[in-house]
Design an enzyme around this catalytic site. Structure first.
Site, PDB file in Angstrom:
ATOM      1  N   ALA A 234       8.971  -7.378  21.806  1.00  0.00           N
ATOM      2  CA  ALA A 234       8.495  -7.816  23.185  1.00  0.00           C
ATOM      3  C   ALA A 234       8.149  -7.013  24.069  1.00  0.00           C
ATOM      4  O   ALA A 234       7.115  -7.127  24.863  1.00  0.00           O
ATOM      5  CB  ALA A 234       9.754  -8.528  23.506  1.00  0.00           C
TER       6      ALA A 234
ATOM      7  N   SER B 201     -13.090  10.022  -8.177  1.00  0.00           N
ATOM      8  CA  SER B 201     -11.889   9.373  -9.021  1.00  0.00           C
ATOM      9  C   SER B 201     -11.176  10.309  -9.435  1.00  0.00           C
ATOM     10  O   SER B 201     -11.350  11.677  -9.306  1.00  0.00           O
ATOM     11  CB  SER B 201     -12.564   8.311  -9.800  1.00  0.00           C
TER      12      SER B 201
ATOM     13  N   LYS C 279       0.982   6.640  -6.544  1.00  0.00           N
ATOM     14  CA  LYS C 279      -0.538   6.355  -6.675  1.00  0.00           C
ATOM     15  C   LYS C 279      -0.592   4.799  -6.080  1.00  0.00           C
ATOM     16  O   LYS C 279      -0.147   3.924  -6.969  1.00  0.00           O
ATOM     17  CB  LYS C 279      -0.831   6.290  -8.061  1.00  0.00           C
TER      18      LYS C 279
ATOM     19  N   GLU D 281      -5.706   4.770   1.201  1.00  0.00           N
ATOM     20  CA  GLU D 281      -5.727   3.546   0.564  1.00  0.00           C
ATOM     21  C   GLU D 281      -5.319   2.330   1.416  1.00  0.00           C
ATOM     22  O   GLU D 281      -4.268   2.325   2.231  1.00  0.00           O
ATOM     23  CB  GLU D 281      -4.629   3.661  -0.732  1.00  0.00           C
TER      24      GLU D 281
ATOM     25  N   TYR E 199      -4.517   9.868   2.054  1.00  0.00           N
ATOM     26  CA  TYR E 199      -4.097  10.742   1.092  1.00  0.00           C
ATOM     27  C   TYR E 199      -5.033  11.992   1.012  1.00  0.00           C
ATOM     28  O   TYR E 199      -4.923  12.670   0.192  1.00  0.00           O
ATOM     29  CB  TYR E 199      -3.891  10.115  -0.298  1.00  0.00           C
TER      30      TYR E 199
ATOM     31  N   LYS F 128      -1.549  16.919  -7.071  1.00  0.00           N
ATOM     32  CA  LYS F 128      -2.604  17.547  -6.395  1.00  0.00           C
ATOM     33  C   LYS F 128      -2.251  19.030  -6.497  1.00  0.00           C
ATOM     34  O   LYS F 128      -1.361  19.554  -5.667  1.00  0.00           O
ATOM     35  CB  LYS F 128      -3.097  17.358  -4.930  1.00  0.00           C
TER      36      LYS F 128
ATOM     37  N   CYS G 125      18.701 -25.893 -42.396  1.00  0.00           N
ATOM     38  CA  CYS G 125      19.688 -26.721 -43.335  1.00  0.00           C
ATOM     39  C   CYS G 125      19.088 -28.107 -43.289  1.00  0.00           C
ATOM     40  O   CYS G 125      19.771 -28.780 -43.845  1.00  0.00           O
ATOM     41  CB  CYS G 125      20.833 -26.528 -42.882  1.00  0.00           C
TER      42      CYS G 125
END
Ligand code: IVH
Length: 685
Positions: A41, A89, A123, A184, A236, A302, A423
């Site tokens: 608020a 990538s 990841k 990301e 990242y 990394k 059966c």
């Protein structure tokens, strides 16, 4: 007091500036440090003050003002943007050996045998974006695209609260000319669920997973729609930066440095050392995976030193200094080859889908239970269908959905048969139950087999060497009808069976003889009364002490036992009223036939237990009973059975070939007893 128009204007400008700075500060506390220091608020009140001032002075509105997130018009399309540096990538590894090989490649590349320090990160399962800050202001945002160029999503990125429109500047510091931040965009689990719920209520299609939801939300032509989507962002990496900017020397420090600029970074990042450190991080994240507020599909390692990264360089489209260690996929698609019907111990008919083998969640899956007819109807799984199979963690594989587009022609819905497939007795559905049950009882060979398997299983009578296949053979050859018949088997009968050698037959007879000595709790559990598991069996044994007392108990007496409800009480009561069950129990206990027995504590056992308060350790091989049985029997005598010898140990029971525990007990002066002494204890009880 009068003001010249100029001062008044600059005072407003200063007020606006101060409000913006406060809002940015609070944004950073909220999104970056997860530690807000004012209420929502109070934040809204500051925001409205700024809006009011800006409305009165539109000439003072800037693009990086916190009020200017949603303002862009509907776009005609997305234009293409060439990345200043390619967006690469990552290579993948799927197991410890591959990860170790990666670590060794890095060591070779750096010509070192020292442990390499890595920055370990979750990841994130979303989509990669590049954010360009010029003079500290967000001027451009793009998707990864093909890595060379992506789509301009600036309008939509601006609506994401976690992404600062302007960098937080250090006190008295100035903004870098150029800073490209990479990270990301994703949706967390709760945001995803809320969005899907809302879409369902509005009759819109649900998103399949958070990643699709995030991607779909970012590819909206109308930023006003993106603004309603619960998108988040974690940075990242950095991309292009101005020459004059000095970066920290490690990747981990770089991520901390980004936090100071107001960019959120995952709290789970960590510095680890060598392949062993990486593996420990992987295992830790894998076990935390389902508790994280967002979905991850693995972890990323990394090489931490930026100088070492430079030295290692790139290879094709991925850096040599980073790797993604992926979790095993939890979903895969395969084909239903058949749907079989299994008959369980209590006669339940369970449809089981036989699948073309598929590797999912770390194991090869060939079967998935369909539970019951309701479940089959709900999913409409048919033979020939392509299905999505899911196995998460250690849970039993399940069919999530049918890929309807791949359904072949001429398939028919699956229906459970009206008669037991084994059966032939009619299968009935009890009112209020989802299960269909064979009414053949113990006349049904399938139920008999399952009941005997249960009786012999490890946590029941623990008959070593009596496996499922052998039980099926014995039932099919009509050699046994009840668990009691097991104890009447002769060596000659066993030797008639296929693949049964003399040694196996003798071992099985010895195991049967050994299983005669058990505990009351195991015996009750072994009877296979519906819904009486190990724990309930133990509770019943503790309460009734004698089997006769349990057999005689009426429903009221049963319900008086803690944790026994009306349904279980009825199951127990009904079980002991069946003449067939009474006959089998009598045979099992008859000393001339099966001769099953257990130590019965005296009525006043609390005071008189032989080994009350004593600590006993078992070691070596016992001839007359299994270790589990001996343990349970000792416990019934009041002993505490421990796994290791210490000064607190009262007795060490040493069987054959006892080793280091015996030596240790001798050195500590612990009383050592042999198996004969153990037998005497049990008999005296
Ligand atoms: S680093 C030069 N770190 O994984 C390395 N990527 O398979 C560039 N991803 O496109 C990527 N979490 O969308 C990096 N902590 C993380 C990541 C991450 C998720 C995604 C990213 C990238 C893809 C590569």
């Amino acid at each position: 007091m009068t003001h010249s128009p100029v001062t008044q204007h600059s005072e407003v400008a200063a007020a606006i500036d101060a409000l913006r700075q406060q809002l940015r500060y609070h944004n950073q506390r909220y999104y970056v440090f997860d530690d807000p220091d004012i209420s929502d608020a109070a934040y809204d009140a500051l925001f409205r003050q700024l809006q009011t001032l800006e409305a009165a002075h539109p000439e003072l509105i800037t693009r990086d003002s916190p009020t200017q997130r949603v303002g862009g018009e509907v776009q005609a399309g997305f234009s293409e943007i060439k990345h200043r540096l390619p967006m690469l990538s990552l290579g993948n590894v799927f197991n410890a050996a591959e990860l170790t090989a990666f670590d060794q490649r890095c060591q070779r590349g750096l010509a070192t045998v020292d442990l390499i320090s890595y920055c370990a990160e979750p990841k994130l399962d979303g989509l990669a974006v590049s954010l360009i800050y010029q003079q500290g202001v967000l001027t451009m945002a793009a998707t990864r695209g093909d890595g060379e160029s992506g789509e301009d999503v600036t309008h939509n990125i601006r609506t994401i609260g976690a992404i600062p429109l302007a960098l937080t500047l250090p006190d008295g510091g100035s903004a870098p000319e150029l800073l490209e931040v990479r990270g990301e965009v994703f949706m967390d689990r709760s945001g995803f669920q809320q969005l899907n719920l809302q879409r369902q209520q509005q009759g819109e299609k649900r998103f399949v997973n958070p990643r699709n939801a995030a991607a779909g939300s970012l590819r909206q032509l109308d930023p006003a729609i993106t603004a309603t989507r619960p998108l988040r962002f974690y940075a990242y990496a950095v991309g292009a930066v101005s020459d004059t900017l000095t970066l920290p020397s490690s990747h981990y420090a770089l991520l901390q440095w980004l936090r100071q600029w107001g960019l959120p970074v995952a709290a789970e990042i960590s510095q680890v050392s060598g392949a062993a450190g990486c593996l420990a991080y992987f295992n830790q994240m894998q076990s935390r995976r389902n508790q994280l507020p967002f979905e991850i599909d693995g972890v990323v390692f990394k090489v931490d030193s930026l100088a070492a990264q430079q030295q290692l360089g790139f290879q094709a489209r991925a850096p040599r200094w980073a790797i993604a260690h992926k979790f095993a996929a939890e979903e895969a698609s395969t084909r239903v080859v058949a749907i079989d019907v299994q008959v369980g111990r209590t006669g339940t008919l369970t449809p089981v889908a036989r699948l073309e083998p598929v590797y999912v969640g770390g194991v090869t899956v060939t079967n998935a239970t369909l539970h019951n007819q309701d479940e089959v109807d709900r999913k409409d799984v048919r033979v020939g269908d392509t299905v999505v199979v899911r196995r998460a963690g250690d849970v039993i594989p399940e069919i999530v959905a049918v890929v309807l587009a791949a359904r072949p022609h001429q398939t028919a819905p699956f229906r459970l048969p009206e008669n037991c497939p084994v059966c032939g007795a009619v299968a009935l559905r009890q009112p209020g139950e989802a299960a269909l049950r064979c009414s053949g009882g113990l006349y049904c060979p399938a139920q008999r087999k399952e009941q005997i398997k249960h009786f012999a299983s490890r946590r029941a009578l623990d008959i070593e060497g009596l496996g499922d296949k052998l039980i099926e053979q014995l039932v099919d050859a009509d050699l046994i009808h009840t668990p009691a018949d097991l104890y009447g088997l002769s060596r000659e009968q066993l030797l008639q069976l296929e693949r049964m050698g003399e040694k196996s037959a003798d071992n099985l007879l010895a195991a049967l003889a050994q299983s005669r000595q058990t505990t009351l709790a195991r015996f009750i559990y072994a009877l296979g009364i519906r819904e009486v598991g190990e724990r309930t069996a133990q509770i019943l044994a503790d309460h009734f002490i004698h089997l006769e007392a349990l057999q005689a108990a009426d429903q009221e007496a049963l319900q008086a036992v803690a944790e026994i409800g009306p349904v279980v009480a009825e199951n127990i009561h009904t079980f002991f009223r069946q003449p067939h069950n009474q006959a089998v129990i009598a045979q099992l206990l008859d000393a001339a036939q099966s001769g099953i027995h257990w130590p019965t504590p005296s009525e006043t056992r609390q005071e008189h237990l032989l080994l009350q308060g004593k600590t006993v350790v078992l070691t070596g091989t016992l001839q007359s009973m299994s270790r589990d049985t001996a343990k349970a029997a000792l416990q019934a005598l009041g002993a505490k059975v421990s796994g290791s010898v210490s000064a607190k140990t009262d007795y060490l029971v040493a069987g054959e070939a006892a080793g280091s525990k015996l030596t240790k007990a001798e050195s500590l002066g612990v009383t050592i007893v042999d198996e004969a002494q153990l037998q005497q204890w049990l008999e005296r009880a």
